[in-house]
Every structure is written in C-alpha cells, then in structure tokens.
Write a protein that holds these residues in place. Structure first.
Motif, PDB file in Angstrom:
ATOM      1  N   TYR A  33       0.866  -1.179   0.000  1.00 41.61           N
ATOM      2  CA  TYR A  33       0.000   0.000   0.000  1.00 41.61           C
ATOM      3  C   TYR A  33       0.899   1.224   0.000  1.00 41.61           C
ATOM      4  CZ  TYR A  33      -3.929  -2.993   1.170  1.00 41.61           C
ATOM      5  OH  TYR A  33      -4.910  -3.943   1.151  1.00 41.61           O
ATOM      6  N   LYS A 162      -7.865   0.960  -4.611  1.00 42.19           N
ATOM      7  CA  LYS A 162      -6.522   1.495  -4.365  1.00 42.19           C
ATOM      8  C   LYS A 162      -6.097   2.423  -5.494  1.00 42.19           C
ATOM      9  CE  LYS A 162      -3.100  -1.071  -3.351  1.00 42.19           C
ATOM     10  NZ  LYS A 162      -2.213  -2.234  -3.588  1.00 42.19           N
ATOM     11  N   TYR A 208      -5.066   3.805   3.999  1.00 41.10           N
ATOM     12  CA  TYR A 208      -4.978   5.122   3.356  1.00 41.10           C
ATOM     13  C   TYR A 208      -5.607   6.174   4.237  1.00 41.10           C
ATOM     14  CZ  TYR A 208      -3.655   2.698  -0.872  1.00 41.10           C
ATOM     15  OH  TYR A 208      -2.999   1.929  -1.774  1.00 41.10           O
TER      16      TYR A 208
END
Ligand code: ZN
Length: 679
Positions: A33, A162, A208
C-alpha cells in the motif's frame, strides 16, 4: 475473442502469483500500500478523468456443479459485459487494473477466520462434499475454483479502489464475480462468497487517508452482509435501494431491510434503507429517491470515496428483479454520484441476470465514468408507492440528517409535563358536534364493547332513517389536515393550516335529495394494527344489521372512499343476499390503497361486476395486474393521479351523483360499460 487484460507494470503495487498464496491467515505476503499522499499529486496532471477497469476471465471458473441446471449467476455475466465495453470502443479508453487474490488479513477485516478457512477448504473438496456444503448455506453453489475466484473478485475490487485513492485513475468499474453484498461475516450467502465491497472499504480505511466511505447499493436485493459489516460504524454510510415487499423478497429479513433499520449506537442514521413495497419500479422512482434522500445525505456526509454495489438486477428485463431501470437511469445515478468525493467513484458488479440488460446497463455506467453525459431521461414522475416509501424514509432519517428537515415528531419526543392530545380525537369531537348542529345526524350508539371502544362517534346516521326509501351507506377516511410546517421542526403554523373535509359536500347532496345516510368515518392509523380491517368490517356489519335491516329501505347505495373500501367489500361478502337484494349501486374510490375484491362465487362476483364502479387513478399499480370479475368494473381516470382521496371526492362528485340519480330514476343499475366511457 481474447478477453485478457494486459498486465499493469509500473503500477504502484506488487503483484503476487495467485496460486502461491498460503491458505490460512498470517501470510507473510504483503500487498504494497503506497502512501497516497505522494501519488495524489498525479491528479494535477490529468486532463480528463481516467477510468479503471478490473476484469479477469479466470473469474468464470466458479460454476455450478449441476451442469444441467441453468443458474442465474452465470459465469458468462462478466464476459458479456466485458465484450460490450470492448466492442463499443470504451475498453481502449480505460486503464486496465489487474485483479489479484485478496489476502486473508484483508478478508478478515470483515469476515471471520472460520469463514476464510471454510472457503479455502472448498478448493480440495470432492463434488459430493461441495454439494453437501453448498446445500447447508442459503442460495450458494460451490466448485473447486470457487475459493480462487472469490479471492480474485474481492482482490480485484480492492485493487481498483486502491488505484482510485492513489490517483492512478479517477474512477472505475470492477467487472467481477462472484458478487459480494449478501456474504455474511461468517458465511457465504445469496451467490456471494466474500463481501467484496465491504472488504475493499475496510482496506482503504486501514491503509490510506480514507476516513469516510459512502456505499450505495442499487442491486435489487438488500445487501444484508454489507449492512451488518458497518451497522455500528459512524464513518461508513450504507444506503440501499431494494425490492422489499414487506420482507417477502430475498434475502427476506423483514427487520433488517426495512427503513426502520438505521444503524446502531454512534452510527444511527448511517444505515439508510429505501425498501420498495413491490416490483415494477422505474427510472423515475430511482431518480426521485436519489434527489430526495441519497444525494442530500451524501452531500451532508461528505465522503472521501464512494463505492457502489452495482448489481443490475433492477434493470429492465431482469427475470428476478422485475423492475424497469433503463441503462440511462443507471447512467444518471452514476453521474450524480460522480459529483461526490472529488469524483472518486468505484462501481463493483453484484447481481443482474439478464445478459443483455446487464451489459447495456454496465456500458451506460462506464460511459458516464469516462466523462460522457448520461442520455436524457423522460419527465420524472415517481409513483405513489415510491413517494410513500420515500416519505417514510425521510420521516425516519430526519432525526439524523439536517438536510432532511423538518424533523418528524414521535410521541416519545414529548418533554416531561407536556400534554399530548391526538388530533384524531379533536377531529371526532368537532365532527360529532357539527354533524348534529348542521345536519341533525346522530351518533349511532354501539352496544358491543369492542366496537364502542374503537368507533364511538365515528358512525352517524340521519335521525329519520326509518322514513327513507333510499339510504346511502358512506364509508370514508377521516378529514385531512393541510398544514404549513416550520422549516426546521414539524410544529404547525396554526394560522395557515386547515382541516379539509369533502364529506360535507356529499352529506349535503344526499340530504338535499331527501335521502337517508349512514356515515362512517375511518380513523387514521399510524402503525396499522393487523385486525384493523376486521374491526371495521365488524362495525359495518353491525350497522347493516341494526340500521338497514331494521329500517328496511327500498334502495341502498354503497360508497367507499380510501381505506374503508376493503372493509366494505368484506361487508358485501358477509351479507351477500341481503346486499344483492337492496343495493342498487356501489361506488369504490380506494385512492392509492389496494383494490378490494369480493368473493369469487359466481353469483356474487357477477352481481358485483355489474353493480360496482371502481374509480382508480391511471397510475394505480393495479393496472399492471390481471383484473377479475370480483374486482368490480374498474375505470381508469387520468386526473386522479397522485391526488389525496379527499380531493378525488370533489373531482368525482358531480359525475357520480348524476350516475347514481340515473340509476335511482331508472330503477336499476346503469350499463357499466357506459360509465367507463364517460370517465
Ligand atoms: Zn441482487
């Protein structure tokens, strides 16, 4: 045709060879990520929105072991959608995002480890074990590829989300299966294995700078799994528009899918259900729901990202959903949602079982994602059931959302020491006094204890009933209030609010013609008690036996308006021979309520068909159904659309009484086919 999507080298994540994944939680494989901050700067370089698409033909491997039985969740669903997007040239304009398998630690942000382990084990089960296990769950089929496909489907939605958050694309469409929104925390359900959208939302929040997620579920079915996953989470709004039918439509949890399920604890108001009471909903109804509820709430919530559980089983032509949303309707909903969250919008396929409908609908959404305007819709005219549903949703949710003000009042909101007086009681007192002083109508004494308790002062009759040859038996809803409410509370501006009662017009006409009247006011019900119609029918039978039979008029006219129509039909069934002998004309004005029917018995239903005029607005849902003799002779009247019953009575008054007078003069019922032509 080769439907492979190209690889995506250089994209900010690490691909993992799918087959090498460990099958239990605690994997050392990690998805990379990246920090959303740096890549967000890419947004500044976009000249136009970039739209991602996830598709992997290996998701077709999940299939039904009973090959001779066609299952609606057909592997071809994703293929036809992909072909449609490719054939129209849209695929070339999209950014392919590669699907990968969801990791156990990702799936377990929503699901239990037991669930993960069970799904994993299915890869090595025998056919018999697969069938046996699938049968233990609600609407599930399994094969040895199910686990892989479900991981790919879920991971695909995560990767697309994402890519949107990282700014690789602005928005995107996940063309994935198996679907996800029915998958429960601890079990697969309703063709769904992992809850793709719920897992993706949790991944975004974990990795996030995404705090608030707005999930809109326009699949025809309620997304029970998604709702449960976020029921107590104040940072995720779950909003579902679905066919409900009082809990009879799949998944069939009456409490969970109703508008009364609003979220728990700190998250009250964060679950929003818009439950359609029937099939047949159209673009207008969905756009109305968006304009009145979905978009106002979405703006007030101000999400960081929007994910749609985009089933296309509400589409025109779907054999399961039986609604009529057009591709353009889906396009408009997509277009509205694009205005939120800097345009960060992900559509993830859920259900949808007509291959032609789903491919056209998905294409319309993709075009809007790519920046095309949705094609024009006709005038928006929501139906009565839609408006009633939206009204209930707003009443319920207005406590939690300022945009839905005024806030509706519930008796439990009363402050200590405040006196509550039911307006229906005030109205009853006013009415009894007025009917006597103006028209000398007297309240009928009700000897029966139960009837007396519920209906005292609601049934009145002419004092000289026994002298009348013609008696009108008039059963109608109570008067309406038309109130001017204040902007932020529902307290009434008394100087600008009125009681509207059309019944007086009828009473004056009837008494003016020297006829007798039995007038029954049907009180309003907030939460309709189950036996309401039974109680009212008992009252009507009591009045028939004690007033009509006792005074023995030559001719009786039955008029039903509003909710009382059904009980009036009940009276006709119970006192059939006496009614067929005395009643020369029946008029039913049910308004938005269901069309009453009498017994199917040939003599009674034939009599009723010849005798009863049922006057209906042209947009009443009854017109979509099959009409039968026991429904009477129904007329469609355009001008009555969406009109309160009190207003219908004014509108119909003159024609109705000239029709009745004709019958009284001619001594028998007029030809019902003429009546239809007149209206
Ligand atoms: Zn569905």
């Amino acid at each position: 045709m080769d439907m492979d999507i190209d690889g995506t080298d250089g994209k900010p994540y690490v691909l993992i060879e799918p087959r090498k994944l460990p099958i239990t939680k605690g994997s050392r494989n990690r998805v990379n990520y990246t920090n959303g901050e740096s890549s967000n700067s890419l947004l500044g370089t976009f000249l136009e929105p970039k739209t991602g698409i996830v598709y992997d033909k290996r998701m077709r491997y999940h299939g039904n072991l009973h090959e001779d039985e066609h299952h609606p969740e057909d592997p071809k669903r994703i293929t036809v959608i992909q072909e449609k997007i490719k054939d129209t040239g849209c695929l070339n304009r999209m950014v392919p995002i590669k699907a990968r398998e969801v990791l156990p630690e990702e799936a377990c942000l929503v699901h239990t480890e037991d669930h993960w382990d069970f799904v994993t084990k299915t890869a090595h089960m025998s056919d018999n074990e697969l069938i046996k296990n699938a049968d233990e769950y609600n609407s599930i089929y399994l094969n040895n590829e199910t686990a892989f496909c479900a991981r790919l489907s879920c991971g695909g939605v995560i990767e697309l989300c994402k890519a949107v958050v990282e700014g690789t694309v602005t928005n995107g469409f996940a063309n994935v299966r198996p679907p996800g929104h029915h998958a429960e925390l601890n079990e697969p359900m309703g063709f769904c294995i992992f809850n793709n959208v719920a897992v993706a939302a949790q991944c975004l929040r974990k990795h996030y700078n995404v705090e608030k997620v707005f999930i809109l579920d326009w699949d025809i079915h309620h997304g029970n799994g998604t709702q449960k996953a976020f029921y107590n989470d104040p940072n995720v709004v779950y909003c579902s528009i679905h066919r409900y039918e009082n809990g009879h439509f799949y998944p069939g949890d009456k409490a969970l899918a109703n508008y009364t399920a609003i979220g728990g604890g700190e998250a009250k108001g964060k679950t929003i259900n818009i439950p359609w009471p029937r099939a047949g909903m159209k673009d207008s109804d969905y756009i109305f729901a968006f304009n009145k509820v979905v978009m106002p709430i979405a703006y007030e919530f101000s999400p960081d990202i929007v994910i749609v559980s985009a089933g296309f089983d509400a589409a025109e032509g779907d054999p399961i959903g039986e609604n009529h949303v057009s591709p353009s309707g889906f396009g408009h909903m997509t277009h509205m949602l694009k205005t939120l969250a800097d345009g960060k919008l992900i559509l993830a396929l859920e259900g949808g079982y007509n291959l032609d409908s789903i491919s056209k609908s998905a294409l319309a959404c993709v075009k809007v994602l790519l920046g095309e305007p949705p094609s024009k819709l006709g005038p928006i005219k929501p139906n009565q059931d839609c408006m009633e549903t939206i009204h209930q949703v707003i009443r319920t949710q207005s406590k939690y959302w300022n945009c839905l003000a005024p806030v509706y009042y519930a008796t439990e909101d009363r402050l200590p020491g405040q006196l509550l007086v039911d307006m229906a009681e005030m109205l009853k007192m006013y009415r009894t006094r007025n009917l006597y002083s103006k028209y000398k109508l007297i309240p009928v004494p009700l000897s029966d204890g139960k009837l007396g308790q519920r209906f005292t002062n609601l049934a009145c009759c002419s004092g000289d009933l026994f002298r009348k040859e013609v008696v009108f038996f008039f059963v109608h809803d109570m008067a309406d209030f038309r109130a001017d409410t204040r902007a932020t509370s529902n307290s009434i501006n008394v100087s600008n609010s009125y009681m509207i009662d059309t019944v007086y017009l009828y009473i004056e006409t009837i008494l003016g013609n020297e006829h007798g009247i039995i007038d029954v006011d049907v009180p309003p019900v907030v939460n309709q008690p189950k036996n309401e119609n039974q109680d009212l029918k008992d009252l009507l039978i009591f009045l028939w036996d004690n007033l009509i039979e006792a005074t023995n008029p030559k001719k009786v006219i039955l008029i039903g308006a509003g909710r009382g129509c059904r009980s009036l039909a009940g009276l006709i069934n119970e006192r059939d021979y006496s009614i067929m002998e005395k009643v020369v004309c029946t008029i039913m004005i049910p308004g938005p309520n269901e069309v009453p029917s009498v017994s199917k018995r040939t003599d009674l239903s034939t009599w009723y068909h010849n005798n009863a005029n049922v006057l209906l607005p042209a947009n009443h849902p009854f017109w979509d159904k099959k009409m039968k003799r026991e429904h009477g002779s129904c007329s469609k009247i355009e001008d009555l659309n969406n009109m309160p019953v009190q207003d219908m009575l004014v509108h119909l008054h003159n024609d109705m009484f000239s029709h009745i007078n004709q019958i009284l003069v001619n001594g028998g019922p007029a030809n019902s086919s003429n009546e239809e032509g007149n209206n």
